[in-house]
Design an enzyme around this catalytic site. Structure first.
Site, PDB file in Angstrom:
ATOM      1  N   GLU A 189      -6.838   4.690   7.609  1.00 44.29           N
ATOM      2  CA  GLU A 189      -6.762   6.138   7.376  1.00 44.29           C
ATOM      3  C   GLU A 189      -8.035   6.982   6.647  1.00 44.29           C
ATOM      4  O   GLU A 189      -8.437   7.889   6.919  1.00 44.29           O
ATOM      5  CB  GLU A 189      -5.480   6.423   6.442  1.00 44.29           C
ATOM      6  CG  GLU A 189      -4.177   6.233   7.601  1.00 44.29           C
ATOM      7  CD  GLU A 189      -3.162   5.506   6.681  1.00 44.29           C
ATOM      8  OE1 GLU A 189      -2.929   5.798   5.271  1.00 44.29           O
ATOM      9  OE2 GLU A 189      -2.293   5.024   7.364  1.00 44.29           O
ATOM     10  N   ASN A 213       0.821  -1.188   0.088  1.00 46.31           N
ATOM     11  CA  ASN A 213      -0.011  -0.062   0.048  1.00 46.31           C
ATOM     12  C   ASN A 213       1.085   1.146  -0.029  1.00 46.31           C
ATOM     13  O   ASN A 213       1.447   1.600   1.155  1.00 46.31           O
ATOM     14  CB  ASN A 213      -1.070  -0.112   1.294  1.00 46.31           C
ATOM     15  CG  ASN A 213      -1.799   1.105   1.307  1.00 46.31           C
ATOM     16  OD1 ASN A 213      -1.783   1.941   0.508  1.00 46.31           O
ATOM     17  ND2 ASN A 213      -2.268   1.291   2.381  1.00 46.31           N
ATOM     18  N   GLU A 219      -5.473  -5.084  10.416  1.00 49.42           N
ATOM     19  CA  GLU A 219      -4.735  -3.997  10.668  1.00 49.42           C
ATOM     20  C   GLU A 219      -5.173  -3.259  11.737  1.00 49.42           C
ATOM     21  O   GLU A 219      -5.776  -2.224  12.036  1.00 49.42           O
ATOM     22  CB  GLU A 219      -4.618  -3.047   9.348  1.00 49.42           C
ATOM     23  CG  GLU A 219      -4.672  -3.550   8.155  1.00 49.42           C
ATOM     24  CD  GLU A 219      -3.717  -2.601   7.107  1.00 49.42           C
ATOM     25  OE1 GLU A 219      -2.561  -2.896   6.740  1.00 49.42           O
ATOM     26  OE2 GLU A 219      -4.389  -1.579   6.958  1.00 49.42           O
ATOM     27  N   GLY A 269       2.148   2.076  10.763  1.00 50.99           N
ATOM     28  CA  GLY A 269       3.068   3.321  10.976  1.00 50.99           C
ATOM     29  C   GLY A 269       3.827   3.695  12.052  1.00 50.99           C
ATOM     30  O   GLY A 269       4.365   4.562  12.194  1.00 50.99           O
ATOM     31  N   LYS A 310       0.286   4.158  -0.335  1.00 47.97           N
ATOM     32  CA  LYS A 310      -0.267   5.575   0.330  1.00 47.97           C
ATOM     33  C   LYS A 310      -0.085   6.749  -0.898  1.00 47.97           C
ATOM     34  O   LYS A 310      -0.200   6.574  -2.047  1.00 47.97           O
ATOM     35  CB  LYS A 310      -0.113   5.680   1.573  1.00 47.97           C
ATOM     36  CG  LYS A 310      -0.297   4.388   2.674  1.00 47.97           C
ATOM     37  CD  LYS A 310      -0.157   4.754   3.944  1.00 47.97           C
ATOM     38  CE  LYS A 310      -0.432   3.272   4.655  1.00 47.97           C
ATOM     39  NZ  LYS A 310      -0.333   3.296   6.063  1.00 47.97           N
ATOM     40  N   SER A 319       2.982  -1.986  10.677  1.00 47.08           N
ATOM     41  CA  SER A 319       4.477  -2.138  10.683  1.00 47.08           C
ATOM     42  C   SER A 319       4.915  -3.501  10.370  1.00 47.08           C
ATOM     43  O   SER A 319       6.015  -4.061  11.070  1.00 47.08           O
ATOM     44  CB  SER A 319       4.837  -1.624  12.188  1.00 47.08           C
ATOM     45  OG  SER A 319       4.350  -0.390  12.283  1.00 47.08           O
ATOM     46  N   HIS A 331      -9.575   1.341   4.861  1.00 45.76           N
ATOM     47  CA  HIS A 331      -8.231   1.428   5.411  1.00 45.76           C
ATOM     48  C   HIS A 331      -8.447   2.347   6.663  1.00 45.76           C
ATOM     49  O   HIS A 331      -9.323   3.407   6.540  1.00 45.76           O
ATOM     50  CB  HIS A 331      -7.272   1.968   4.535  1.00 45.76           C
ATOM     51  CG  HIS A 331      -5.848   1.746   5.199  1.00 45.76           C
ATOM     52  ND1 HIS A 331      -5.367   2.882   5.970  1.00 45.76           N
ATOM     53  CD2 HIS A 331      -4.898   1.095   5.067  1.00 45.76           C
ATOM     54  CE1 HIS A 331      -4.239   2.817   6.505  1.00 45.76           C
ATOM     55  NE2 HIS A 331      -3.788   1.623   5.933  1.00 45.76           N
TER      56      HIS A 331
HETATM   57  P1  PGA Z   1       2.393   0.122   7.811  1.00 49.11           P
HETATM   58  O1  PGA Z   1       1.170   0.385   7.067  1.00 49.11           O
HETATM   59  O2  PGA Z   1       3.042  -0.822   7.200  1.00 49.11           O
HETATM   60  O3  PGA Z   1       3.393   1.392   7.214  1.00 49.11           O
HETATM   61  O4  PGA Z   1       2.262   0.355   9.173  1.00 49.11           O
HETATM   62  C1  PGA Z   1       0.418  -0.568   6.741  1.00 49.11           C
HETATM   63  C2  PGA Z   1      -0.954  -0.074   6.368  1.00 49.11           C
HETATM   64  O5  PGA Z   1      -1.427   1.039   6.509  1.00 49.11           O
HETATM   65  O6  PGA Z   1      -1.619  -0.732   5.371  1.00 49.11           O
END
Ligand code: PGA
Length: 252
Positions: free
Chosen positions: A99, A9, A169, A175, A11, A215, A97
């Site tokens: 976000e 992903n 997730e 993140g 982003k 992460s 997601h």
């Molecule tokens: P990250 O994000 O691996 O940077 O923690 C995962 C995601 O948001 O799908």
């Protein structure tokens, strides 16, 4: 057997040329490795999808969108529909997601409509679920995930559900550099598979790929992917460098 999937992903990152270089590097590296039933997916920003599907057509990479509008077409300035994604031969679309839930106030009922929109165009949803830190600390994490699945996915027929990929997730892991432990991931993935078996049947549950995200990186992927119900990962930060992403793909 269900598919193992490693999805990147991206982003809101990378210029056009950087994005092109990243996918080309991944494509080149994949020529040298035995994928062993692992599906590799990249989810670039919308404006790079055509470039990505052009490159992906020549190799073993699938392409996903990061979002979709729930309407078929019309006066929705700035939005992208499932039929547009389908016309670029996009295979997957991330839906729900955290976000999107946090910054764009997307709730379970709204996400249900997005799931329907992509399935109508034979695009497979990568449906994200997961709890906030406070929800885990209060012991509500199983209920939160159950309600997310019930309200956005469980209206589907079993035939439709077979197209769905679930990504667990935990929001506190995204993140932050703090991943869920392999035990925490396995516990939730087994719970999700049980819910699917309860709603549909064991066969559908066993065919559903459930990815871990938050992460996940080249250092911890092997331990996470070794869990019985972890079928791969949805990778954010660590998918932005081809070498690390390739290492993660090889972590099964
Ligand atoms: P990250 O994000 O691996 O940077 O923690 C995962 C995601 O948001 O799908």
């Amino acid at each position: 057997m269900r598919k193992k999937i490693v999805a990147g992903n991206w982003k809101m990152n990378k210029s056009f040329f950087e994005a092109e270089e990243l996918i080309a590097d991944i494509a080149e590296a994949l020529e040298e490795i035995d994928l062993n039933n692992t599906e590799v997916v990249v989810c670039p920003p919308f404006v790079y999808l055509e470039m990505a599907t052009d490159i992906a057509e020549e190799c073993d990479i699938k392409v996903g969108g990061q979002n979709v509008n729930d309407n078929e077409s019309g006066a929705y300035t700035g939005e992208i529909s499932a039929s547009m994604l389908a016309s670029l031969e996009v295979d997957y679309c991330i839906i729900g997601h955290s976000e999107r839930r946090k910054y764009f106030s997307e709730n379970n009922a709204f996400l249900k409509r997005k799931v329907d929109a992509v399935l109508n165009h034979d695009i497979r949803p990568i449906f994200c679920c997961g709890e906030l830190l406070a929800e885990r600390e209060a012991g509500h994490h199983f209920d939160i995930v159950r309600i997310q699945l019930e309200e956005s996915l469980f209206h589907l027929s079993s035939e439709q559900f077979r197209q769905v990929v679930v990504a667990y997730e935990p929001v506190w892991a995204i993140g932050t550099g703090v991943n869920a432990s392999p035990e925490q991931a396995q516990e939730m993935h087994a719970f999700i598979r049980q819910l699917i078996a309860g709603k549909y049947d064991i066969a559908v549950a066993n065919e559903t790929s459930i990815l871990y995200g938050g992460s996940c990186n080249a250092k911890n992927a092997e331990e996470l992917f070794a869990q019985k119900d972890v079928d791969g990962g949805l990778i954010g930060g660590a998918s932005l460098k081809s070498e690390e992403f390739i290492q993660i793909i090889q972590s099964f």
